[in-house]
Scaffold this motif. Structure first.
Motif, PDB file in Angstrom:
ATOM      1  N   SER A 115       0.828  -1.196   0.000  1.00 30.18           N
ATOM      2  CA  SER A 115       0.000   0.000   0.000  1.00 30.18           C
ATOM      3  C   SER A 115       0.872   1.258   0.000  1.00 30.18           C
ATOM      4  CB  SER A 115      -0.915  -0.017   1.219  1.00 30.18           C
ATOM      5  OG  SER A 115      -1.673   1.154   1.258  1.00 30.18           O
ATOM      6  N   ILE A 116       1.954   1.223   0.784  1.00 29.62           N
ATOM      7  CA  ILE A 116       2.850   2.391   0.878  1.00 29.62           C
ATOM      8  C   ILE A 116       3.609   2.585  -0.443  1.00 29.62           C
ATOM      9  CG2 ILE A 116       4.892   3.288   2.087  1.00 29.62           C
ATOM     10  CD1 ILE A 116       2.885   3.233   4.194  1.00 29.62           C
ATOM     11  N   ALA A 117       4.081   1.485  -1.031  1.00 27.96           N
ATOM     12  CA  ALA A 117       4.859   1.589  -2.269  1.00 27.96           C
ATOM     13  C   ALA A 117       3.961   1.979  -3.444  1.00 27.96           C
ATOM     14  CB  ALA A 117       5.553   0.262  -2.572  1.00 27.96           C
ATOM     15  N   HIS A 118       2.704   1.576  -3.391  1.00 26.75           N
ATOM     16  CA  HIS A 118       1.766   1.860  -4.473  1.00 26.75           C
ATOM     17  C   HIS A 118       1.401   3.352  -4.491  1.00 26.75           C
ATOM     18  CE1 HIS A 118      -1.064   0.763  -7.512  1.00 26.75           C
ATOM     19  NE2 HIS A 118      -2.128   1.093  -6.806  1.00 26.75           N
ATOM     20  N   ALA A 119       1.265   3.940  -3.295  1.00 27.09           N
ATOM     21  CA  ALA A 119       1.039   5.392  -3.153  1.00 27.09           C
ATOM     22  C   ALA A 119      -0.176   5.894  -3.928  1.00 27.09           C
ATOM     23  CB  ALA A 119       2.295   6.174  -3.551  1.00 27.09           C
ATOM     24  N   ASP A 120      -1.275   5.208  -3.773  1.00 27.45           N
ATOM     25  CA  ASP A 120      -2.537   5.688  -4.329  1.00 27.45           C
ATOM     26  C   ASP A 120      -2.961   6.915  -3.510  1.00 27.45           C
ATOM     27  OD1 ASP A 120      -5.343   6.034  -4.849  1.00 27.45           O
ATOM     28  OD2 ASP A 120      -5.414   3.974  -5.584  1.00 27.45           O
ATOM     29  N   PRO A 121      -3.288   8.035  -4.168  1.00 25.66           N
ATOM     30  CA  PRO A 121      -3.667   9.227  -3.399  1.00 25.66           C
ATOM     31  C   PRO A 121      -4.894   8.991  -2.513  1.00 25.66           C
ATOM     32  CG  PRO A 121      -3.543   9.720  -5.765  1.00 25.66           C
ATOM     33  CD  PRO A 121      -3.311   8.253  -5.618  1.00 25.66           C
ATOM     34  N   ALA A 122      -5.695   7.971  -2.845  1.00 30.73           N
ATOM     35  CA  ALA A 122      -6.894   7.702  -2.055  1.00 30.73           C
ATOM     36  C   ALA A 122      -6.644   6.691  -0.943  1.00 30.73           C
ATOM     37  CB  ALA A 122      -8.003   7.183  -2.965  1.00 30.73           C
ATOM     38  N   ALA A 123      -5.420   6.213  -0.803  1.00 30.20           N
ATOM     39  CA  ALA A 123      -5.127   5.165   0.175  1.00 30.20           C
ATOM     40  C   ALA A 123      -4.985   5.737   1.582  1.00 30.20           C
ATOM     41  CB  ALA A 123      -3.856   4.426  -0.225  1.00 30.20           C
ATOM     42  N   GLU A 124      -5.380   4.932   2.555  1.00 25.97           N
ATOM     43  CA  GLU A 124      -5.360   5.366   3.954  1.00 25.97           C
ATOM     44  C   GLU A 124      -3.971   5.254   4.574  1.00 25.97           C
ATOM     45  OE1 GLU A 124      -7.611   3.227   2.736  1.00 25.97           O
ATOM     46  OE2 GLU A 124      -9.553   4.191   3.055  1.00 25.97           O
ATOM     47  N   LEU A 125      -3.257   4.159   4.285  1.00 25.76           N
ATOM     48  CA  LEU A 125      -2.034   3.894   5.053  1.00 25.76           C
ATOM     49  C   LEU A 125      -0.918   4.913   4.775  1.00 25.76           C
ATOM     50  CD1 LEU A 125      -2.200  -0.012   4.944  1.00 25.76           C
ATOM     51  CD2 LEU A 125      -2.829   1.530   6.821  1.00 25.76           C
ATOM     52  N   PRO A 126      -0.757   5.395   3.528  1.00 27.85           N
ATOM     53  CA  PRO A 126       0.237   6.448   3.325  1.00 27.85           C
ATOM     54  C   PRO A 126      -0.082   7.704   4.142  1.00 27.85           C
ATOM     55  CG  PRO A 126      -0.323   5.432   1.227  1.00 27.85           C
ATOM     56  CD  PRO A 126      -1.293   4.884   2.239  1.00 27.85           C
ATOM     57  N   VAL A 127      -1.374   8.016   4.279  1.00 25.06           N
ATOM     58  CA  VAL A 127      -1.780   9.183   5.070  1.00 25.06           C
ATOM     59  C   VAL A 127      -1.406   8.986   6.538  1.00 25.06           C
ATOM     60  CG1 VAL A 127      -3.857  10.313   5.988  1.00 25.06           C
ATOM     61  CG2 VAL A 127      -3.550  10.055   3.522  1.00 25.06           C
ATOM     62  N   TYR A 217      -4.508  14.560   4.706  1.00 29.65           N
ATOM     63  CA  TYR A 217      -5.741  14.206   3.996  1.00 29.65           C
ATOM     64  C   TYR A 217      -5.508  13.197   2.877  1.00 29.65           C
ATOM     65  CZ  TYR A 217      -7.469  18.253   6.452  1.00 29.65           C
ATOM     66  OH  TYR A 217      -7.825  19.129   7.443  1.00 29.65           O
ATOM     67  N   LEU A 218      -6.554  12.425   2.579  1.00 29.18           N
ATOM     68  CA  LEU A 218      -6.465  11.501   1.444  1.00 29.18           C
ATOM     69  C   LEU A 218      -7.442  11.887   0.346  1.00 29.18           C
ATOM     70  CD1 LEU A 218      -9.078   9.334   1.420  1.00 29.18           C
ATOM     71  CD2 LEU A 218      -7.749   8.288   3.229  1.00 29.18           C
ATOM     72  N   ASN A 219      -7.062  11.555  -0.863  1.00 31.32           N
ATOM     73  CA  ASN A 219      -7.880  11.739  -2.069  1.00 31.32           C
ATOM     74  C   ASN A 219      -8.238  13.191  -2.358  1.00 31.32           C
ATOM     75  OD1 ASN A 219      -8.889  10.693  -4.368  1.00 31.32           O
ATOM     76  ND2 ASN A 219     -10.730   9.797  -3.490  1.00 31.32           N
ATOM     77  N   VAL A 220      -7.399  14.103  -1.909  1.00 35.47           N
ATOM     78  CA  VAL A 220      -7.628  15.514  -2.248  1.00 35.47           C
ATOM     79  C   VAL A 220      -6.334  16.136  -2.784  1.00 35.47           C
ATOM     80  CG1 VAL A 220      -9.588  15.911  -0.712  1.00 35.47           C
ATOM     81  CG2 VAL A 220      -7.257  16.140   0.180  1.00 35.47           C
ATOM     82  N   GLY A 221      -5.538  15.329  -3.464  1.00 40.76           N
ATOM     83  CA  GLY A 221      -4.285  15.811  -4.026  1.00 40.76           C
ATOM     84  C   GLY A 221      -3.561  14.649  -4.668  1.00 40.76           C
ATOM     85  N   GLU A 222      -2.316  14.850  -5.023  1.00 46.79           N
ATOM     86  CA  GLU A 222      -1.571  13.817  -5.752  1.00 46.79           C
ATOM     87  C   GLU A 222      -1.009  12.730  -4.839  1.00 46.79           C
ATOM     88  OE1 GLU A 222       1.265  15.372  -8.450  1.00 46.79           O
ATOM     89  OE2 GLU A 222      -0.217  16.582  -9.517  1.00 46.79           O
ATOM     90  N   GLY A 223      -1.128  12.950  -3.547  1.00 47.63           N
ATOM     91  CA  GLY A 223      -0.653  11.966  -2.564  1.00 47.63           C
ATOM     92  C   GLY A 223      -1.213  12.397  -1.232  1.00 47.63           C
ATOM     93  N   PRO A 224      -0.663  11.900  -0.127  1.00 49.47           N
ATOM     94  CA  PRO A 224      -1.119  12.402   1.168  1.00 49.47           C
ATOM     95  C   PRO A 224      -0.900  13.919   1.219  1.00 49.47           C
ATOM     96  CG  PRO A 224       0.375  10.526   1.441  1.00 49.47           C
ATOM     97  CD  PRO A 224       0.412  10.911  -0.007  1.00 49.47           C
ATOM     98  N   VAL A 225      -1.941  14.684   1.589  1.00 52.99           N
ATOM     99  CA  VAL A 225      -1.800  16.146   1.645  1.00 52.99           C
ATOM    100  C   VAL A 225      -1.644  16.575   3.104  1.00 52.99           C
ATOM    101  CG1 VAL A 225      -2.877  18.369   1.153  1.00 52.99           C
ATOM    102  CG2 VAL A 225      -3.156  16.463  -0.453  1.00 52.99           C
TER     103      VAL A 225
END
Ligand code: FAD
Ligand code: FES
Ligand code: FES
Lengths: 291, 158
Positions: A115-127, A217-225
């Motif tokens: 999940s961290i390596a994938h870095a989906d802007p909507a993902a919870e764990l990077p946030v 924040y998640l899913n409001v930018g290109e990655g964790p904001v």
């Protein structure tokens, strides 16, 4: 559709996995839980030539304390994490966030590292990783380096990993005393990618004023904001409905939602404001309880 | 084409040896090579849950695994539950409470719920809805599925 052909390797040690990575570079795509990669391959959005399946690399599955840091191996499944007593005790924000990721059937395979390596802007764990100032360990045959979460995430599905490196471990430092936390999101259905979400962290001083805060924040930018401006507004203040509203207003200007068929950018911004206020209230309650 | 690799796993209690090209999905291997067509393929991207099987006792999407990744593992599919003459308790409850219409989604629900009910013998309706949030049904509207699960839990505890 079905995946395009690829060469498959299932090394049983990290050393062998890193050797494949050194030999083939970016071609040698890691297969972790496969819960993002295989859907992309089934639709042929991804057509990797060579997969290095890390599921046999047992040394990448662990959860342990080192000093006051929680250290988690990249191949630890999200399911293992949500059942970990160590995580519950030492990293409650992370622990509370994991069940928001997808469905149990997905978390049984999906990994923290994936999940961290994938870095989906909507993902919870990077946030959660950014809100907790986690550090990522990148390893290659030449050695290892540690990267702070904020530098690790570099935009849409892009992270600071070299073509010869894999992500092997994530370290979560202890939260300071008198810290409260909260993770909240709004999704159309439980388990769906959320339209907006926030991880909040509040540390109080001896007088009950905010000493430090984080709002990510998640899913409001290109990655964790990381809304640093909003968090800075809170420092030195009491956490009240008024100061929280001011932080929410500031945060709404720091995010840049793209909108989707399910939510316009305006609606996502509205969610960010509401979630900020709610998450700050909850984090503040917990910080007071910890004081 | 890439070369086929050797496979060895246990499925529904039977040892199986075979081979597969690496790109073959586990669900396709189970359906086309083993002839066990109870596991369904709805979406191939993990969303619908129709392909849910048990891997070492845990529900997973068999459309999001390659067959070669099952090496050394233990798989259970819906075929392991019961027969039309001697249904599994959960299947009986789905039957009795009208927990299905077309039945396409049912194997995925069942394989999600077998381990869930073992771990949570007394779920509330809210918990049940949460537990099945990863399975899509286009027919029932879910209410009868929830009823079936409540009934199954009652029978299990009786
Ligand atoms: C139906 C469905 C719903 C989902 N909902 C959510 C959700 O709400 N929130 C959410 O956050 N996620 C969601 N996901 C994604 C899920 O959490 C994935 O598990 C996760 O994004 C990727 O982890 P993985 O272990 O499956 O990685 P994989 O899919 O195996 O890999 C993902 C990418 O990361 C790379 N990679 C993996 N491990 C490493 C490593 N150690 N070093 C370097 N590169 C690596 C791979 O090469 C690949 O490019 C959902 C998935 C599905 C199918
Ligand atoms: S076919 Fe596997 S989840 Fe839909
Ligand atoms: S019964 Fe038809 S999809 Fe569920």
């Amino acid at each position: 559709m079905k995946p395009a052909p690829f060469e498959y390797h299932a090394p049983d040690s990290l050393e062998a996995a890193l050797a494949l990575r050194a030999e083939h570079g970016d071609e040698a795509k890691a297969l972790a839980g496969g819960q993002s990669l295989i859907p992309a391959m089934n639709f042929r959005i991804a057509q990797p030539a060579l997969l290095v399946d890390l599921n046999g690399v047992d040394e990448l599955r662990f959860i342990r304390m080192e000093g006051d840091e929680l250290r988690i191996g990249a191949m630890t499944t999200q399911n293992t994490l949500e059942r970990s007593e160590l995580a519950a005790k030492h990293q409650p924000l992370l622990f509370e966030t994991v069940p928001f990721v997808a469905h149990p059937q997905i978390r049984n395979r999906g990994t923290l590292g994936g999940s961290i390596a994938h870095a989906d802007p909507a993902a919870e764990l990077p946030v959660a990783a950014v809100a907790l100032d986690a550090r990522m360990k990148a390893q290659s045959v030449d050695g290892e380096r540690w990267i702070p979460a904020k530098q690790f995430f570099q935009g849409f599905f892009t992270v600071d990993l070299q073509p010869n490196e894999y992500l092997t471990e994530i370290a979560f430092p202890a939260m300071p005393p008198r810290t409260g936390w909260s993770f909240m999101e709004v999704a159309r259905r439980h388990g769906d990618y959320a339209m907006c979400g926030v991880a909040a962290r509040v540390t109080l001083d001896g007088k009950g004023k905010c000493k430090a805060a984080r709002l990510v924040y998640l899913n409001v930018g290109e990655g964790p904001v990381d809304a640093e401006g909003a968090a800075a507004l809170l420092v030195g203040e009491k956490i009240t409905p008024e100061s929280s509203a001011a932080a929410a207003e500031k945060a709404s200007a720091e995010i840049s939602p793209f909108g989707s068929v399910h939510a316009s950018p305006e609606y996502q911004t509205h969610l960010a404001r509401v979630l900020t206020k709610r998450a700050l209230r909850r984090a503040h309650e917990r910080a007071q309880a910890a004081s | 084409m890439t070369d086929s690799l050797k496979l060895h796993f246990t499925i529904n209690g039977q040892e199986h040896h075979g081979e597969a090209e690496p790109r073959l999905l586990l669900v396709d291997y189970i359906r086309h090579h083993l002839g066990l067509t109870g596991s369904h393929v709805g979406c191939e991207h993990g969303v619908c849950g129709a392909c849910t099987i048990l891997l070492d006792g845990q529900p997973v999407r068999s459309c999001l695994m390659f067959a070669v990744q099952a090496n050394g593992r233990e798989i259970r599919t819906v075929e392991s539950l019961g027969t039309p003459e001697a249904m599994h308790l959960l299947q009986e409850a789905f039957h009795a409470a009208h927990g299905l219409q077309c039945g396409f989604c049912t194997p995925g629900f069942l394989m999600t719920l077998v381990p869930y009910l073992e771990e949570h013998p007394n779920p509330s309706e809210d918990e049940i809805r949460h537990a099945i949030s990863g399975n899509i049904c286009r027919c029932t509207g879910y209410q009868h599925i929830v009823d079936a699960i409540v009934l199954a839990a009652q029978k299990m505890n009786a």
